[in-house]
Write a protein that holds these residues in place. Sequence first.
Motif, PDB file in Angstrom:
ATOM      1  N   ALA A  48      -5.345   4.924  10.065  1.00 55.52           N
ATOM      2  CA  ALA A  48      -5.022   3.533   9.735  1.00 55.52           C
ATOM      3  C   ALA A  48      -5.544   2.589  10.818  1.00 55.52           C
ATOM      4  CB  ALA A  48      -3.509   3.379   9.598  1.00 55.52           C
ATOM      5  N   LEU A  49      -5.389   3.023  12.086  1.00 54.88           N
ATOM      6  CA  LEU A  49      -5.875   2.190  13.195  1.00 54.88           C
ATOM      7  C   LEU A  49      -7.160   2.799  13.722  1.00 54.88           C
ATOM      8  CD1 LEU A  49      -2.486   1.753  15.077  1.00 54.88           C
ATOM      9  CD2 LEU A  49      -3.671  -0.008  13.758  1.00 54.88           C
ATOM     10  N   PRO A  50      -8.041   1.962  14.263  1.00 55.03           N
ATOM     11  CA  PRO A  50      -9.256   2.523  14.851  1.00 55.03           C
ATOM     12  C   PRO A  50      -8.908   3.403  16.056  1.00 55.03           C
ATOM     13  CG  PRO A  50      -9.234   0.115  15.004  1.00 55.03           C
ATOM     14  CD  PRO A  50      -7.977   0.510  14.333  1.00 55.03           C
ATOM     15  N   GLU A  51      -9.790   4.334  16.363  1.00 58.09           N
ATOM     16  CA  GLU A  51      -9.567   5.255  17.465  1.00 58.09           C
ATOM     17  C   GLU A  51      -9.324   4.492  18.779  1.00 58.09           C
ATOM     18  OE1 GLU A  51     -12.447   8.485  18.895  1.00 58.09           O
ATOM     19  OE2 GLU A  51     -11.796   9.166  16.898  1.00 58.09           O
ATOM     20  N   GLN A  52      -8.464   5.061  19.599  1.00 63.33           N
ATOM     21  CA  GLN A  52      -8.182   4.513  20.930  1.00 63.33           C
ATOM     22  C   GLN A  52      -7.388   3.211  20.911  1.00 63.33           C
ATOM     23  OE1 GLN A  52     -10.527   4.946  24.197  1.00 63.33           O
ATOM     24  NE2 GLN A  52     -11.402   6.875  23.571  1.00 63.33           N
ATOM     25  N   THR A  53      -6.802   2.822  19.766  1.00 60.14           N
ATOM     26  CA  THR A  53      -6.048   1.552  19.737  1.00 60.14           C
ATOM     27  C   THR A  53      -4.883   1.599  20.710  1.00 60.14           C
ATOM     28  OG1 THR A  53      -6.588   1.354  17.421  1.00 60.14           O
ATOM     29  CG2 THR A  53      -4.836  -0.081  18.251  1.00 60.14           C
ATOM     30  N   ALA A  54      -4.003   2.612  20.540  1.00 56.43           N
ATOM     31  CA  ALA A  54      -2.811   2.701  21.391  1.00 56.43           C
ATOM     32  C   ALA A  54      -3.219   2.841  22.855  1.00 56.43           C
ATOM     33  CB  ALA A  54      -1.958   3.885  20.958  1.00 56.43           C
ATOM     34  N   LEU A  55      -4.226   3.691  23.084  1.00 56.31           N
ATOM     35  CA  LEU A  55      -4.667   3.937  24.461  1.00 56.31           C
ATOM     36  C   LEU A  55      -5.179   2.651  25.115  1.00 56.31           C
ATOM     37  CD1 LEU A  55      -4.966   6.289  26.433  1.00 56.31           C
ATOM     38  CD2 LEU A  55      -7.331   6.486  25.701  1.00 56.31           C
ATOM     39  N   THR A  56      -5.942   1.877  24.330  1.00 51.11           N
ATOM     40  CA  THR A  56      -6.475   0.620  24.877  1.00 51.11           C
ATOM     41  C   THR A  56      -5.343  -0.332  25.228  1.00 51.11           C
ATOM     42  OG1 THR A  56      -8.420   0.931  23.510  1.00 51.11           O
ATOM     43  CG2 THR A  56      -8.105  -1.255  24.476  1.00 51.11           C
ATOM     44  N   ILE A  57      -4.337  -0.406  24.344  1.00 45.80           N
ATOM     45  CA  ILE A  57      -3.195  -1.296  24.629  1.00 45.80           C
ATOM     46  C   ILE A  57      -2.514  -0.857  25.934  1.00 45.80           C
ATOM     47  CG2 ILE A  57      -0.910  -2.013  23.832  1.00 45.80           C
ATOM     48  CD1 ILE A  57      -2.043  -1.786  20.953  1.00 45.80           C
ATOM     49  N   ILE A  58      -2.268   0.461  26.046  1.00 40.89           N
ATOM     50  CA  ILE A  58      -1.621   0.977  27.258  1.00 40.89           C
ATOM     51  C   ILE A  58      -2.447   0.632  28.482  1.00 40.89           C
ATOM     52  CG2 ILE A  58      -0.973   3.094  28.489  1.00 40.89           C
ATOM     53  CD1 ILE A  58      -0.300   4.328  25.755  1.00 40.89           C
ATOM     54  N   ARG A  59      -3.758   0.814  28.378  1.00 40.60           N
ATOM     55  CA  ARG A  59      -4.626   0.553  29.533  1.00 40.60           C
ATOM     56  C   ARG A  59      -4.621  -0.916  29.926  1.00 40.60           C
ATOM     57  NH1 ARG A  59      -9.609   4.605  27.945  1.00 40.60           N
ATOM     58  NH2 ARG A  59      -8.747   6.441  28.997  1.00 40.60           N
ATOM     59  N   VAL A  60      -4.638  -1.792  28.927  1.00 43.72           N
ATOM     60  CA  VAL A  60      -4.646  -3.232  29.232  1.00 43.72           C
ATOM     61  C   VAL A  60      -3.339  -3.630  29.910  1.00 43.72           C
ATOM     62  CG1 VAL A  60      -4.591  -5.535  28.190  1.00 43.72           C
ATOM     63  CG2 VAL A  60      -6.303  -3.871  27.442  1.00 43.72           C
ATOM     64  N   VAL A  61      -2.199  -3.132  29.364  1.00 41.26           N
ATOM     65  CA  VAL A  61      -0.895  -3.460  29.940  1.00 41.26           C
ATOM     66  C   VAL A  61      -0.809  -2.941  31.381  1.00 41.26           C
ATOM     67  CG1 VAL A  61       1.585  -2.996  29.789  1.00 41.26           C
ATOM     68  CG2 VAL A  61       0.282  -3.571  27.723  1.00 41.26           C
ATOM     69  N   LEU A  62      -1.254  -1.708  31.576  1.00 46.46           N
ATOM     70  CA  LEU A  62      -1.189  -1.118  32.910  1.00 46.46           C
ATOM     71  C   LEU A  62      -2.072  -1.853  33.900  1.00 46.46           C
ATOM     72  CD1 LEU A  62      -1.060   2.737  32.361  1.00 46.46           C
ATOM     73  CD2 LEU A  62       0.697   1.271  33.333  1.00 46.46           C
TER      74      LEU A  62
END
Lengths: 213, 269
Positions: A48-62
């Motif tokens: 449903a979501l493009p690959e790495q969506t959650a990971l990218t969000i985590i990385r940006v927040v961190l």
Amino acid sequence: MKKAVMAVSGIVMVLYLIAHMIGNLKVYTGRDSFNHYSEWIRTIGAPALPEQTALTIIRVVLLAAVVAHFWAAVSLWRQARRARPERYVTKKAVAQSYASRTMRWGGVIVLLFIVYHILDLTMGVVNPEGHDASPYDRLVASFSNPFITAFYVISLLLLGMHLRHGIWSATQTLGQSNRRRERTVNAFAIVFSTILIAGFLIVPFSVLFGLVD
Amino acid sequence: MTASMQSSVGNPADEKLGMNLTLRIWRQKDPSVKGKMVTYKVTDISPDMSFLEMLDVLNEQLIMQGDDPVAFDHDCREGICGMCGLMINGQAHGPQQTTTCQLHMRSFKDGDSIDIEPWRASPFPVIKDLAVDRRAFDRIIQAGGYISVPTGTAPEAHATPVPKADADAAFDAATCIGCGACVAACPNASSMLFTAAKVTHLGLLPQGQPERDDRVVNMVAQQDREGFGGCTNIGECSAACPKGISMETISRLNHDLLGALRAGARPKS
């Protein structure tokens, strides 16, 4: 205000560290399971979501948390230097803990460690096996080297002390401490930091002593 | 029996008399010149003297020799005014948790070397030798450390009930005498414990409520303007405080500060 920024960004990073530590323990479920876990982080919500969506969000927040934490630390450091341009000839520490004394330089070392750690195990550019190896193989390759393991251990111990003072300090800064809670907060900070760091340390030691290979 | 043993048996106080000390004192003629540590010797110091009396003895010596006496602040010499304050061997007010005037020479041994320095913080500039200008604290108080009520006859005490626990905590904070030891002891030269004591003292009492939000934002803004360092919750302040003001007051200040900012209070510029 910068101290509230320091406290909140610190809490964000601590929450991530909890997840990171628990995720690391997946190494004991075997090579395939660990590699699969690494793959899963990159594909949360797919297709449903493009690959790495959650990971990218985590990385940006961190990344935002690291930058905010660093900015607050540098500005407090500079403020302290301006506030006491002439040092004491003789100054005795009475109450400060080793942890509180090492917050600044310890924090700098932990930051350098994080950079190395990402280059080593996330990107694989400085990893002995290179970036084509699987996450599991990269981990084993790094921790089979006693020098790399020693660097991880020292950095993690510094991080543990950083958290020990950081948790207490954040509680004070956010106005959540009082005389009754002071002991509890400090005890929690020590127990929490110890468990978290022990959880991280068990992996490199397991590799070094051949329990994971 | 030798003569010395006889005298110590005969009068136990004699044995303690005559402490000889080496003092290394910060001498600075005025704010514009650079100071330095200067070594002096004092002899026959009674263990019953206060630290300030010992300095009086030194100053009498210096005056007799035609030298400039050492300038240091003091007033009540009873531990309640907050005027005295010296860095003694690297500790604010010396090795006991009390004011410099209430520190007695029995805390030292014959032959000791004692380093004496002024409080060091850029908002506390040295006026001369060991005397510093602490008016920065007055300006923090002026920024909000008061309640705006008409003066007159004392109001009827029962008209405004205060819970015992609040009254006790407010009074603990109110014991702050503004001596500046917290700033002197803090590795960051932060005035947080002082400001927190004032904010806590008034914030816990009903009379302090109308101005509670404005008080905390303005006092914190003023201490930043004065150039004090930021608090990193190390705890040296509380350990040096002659009144034992606790770190709890700092948490209470932060709690009030965040609440006030959320409620829209902003410092007066």
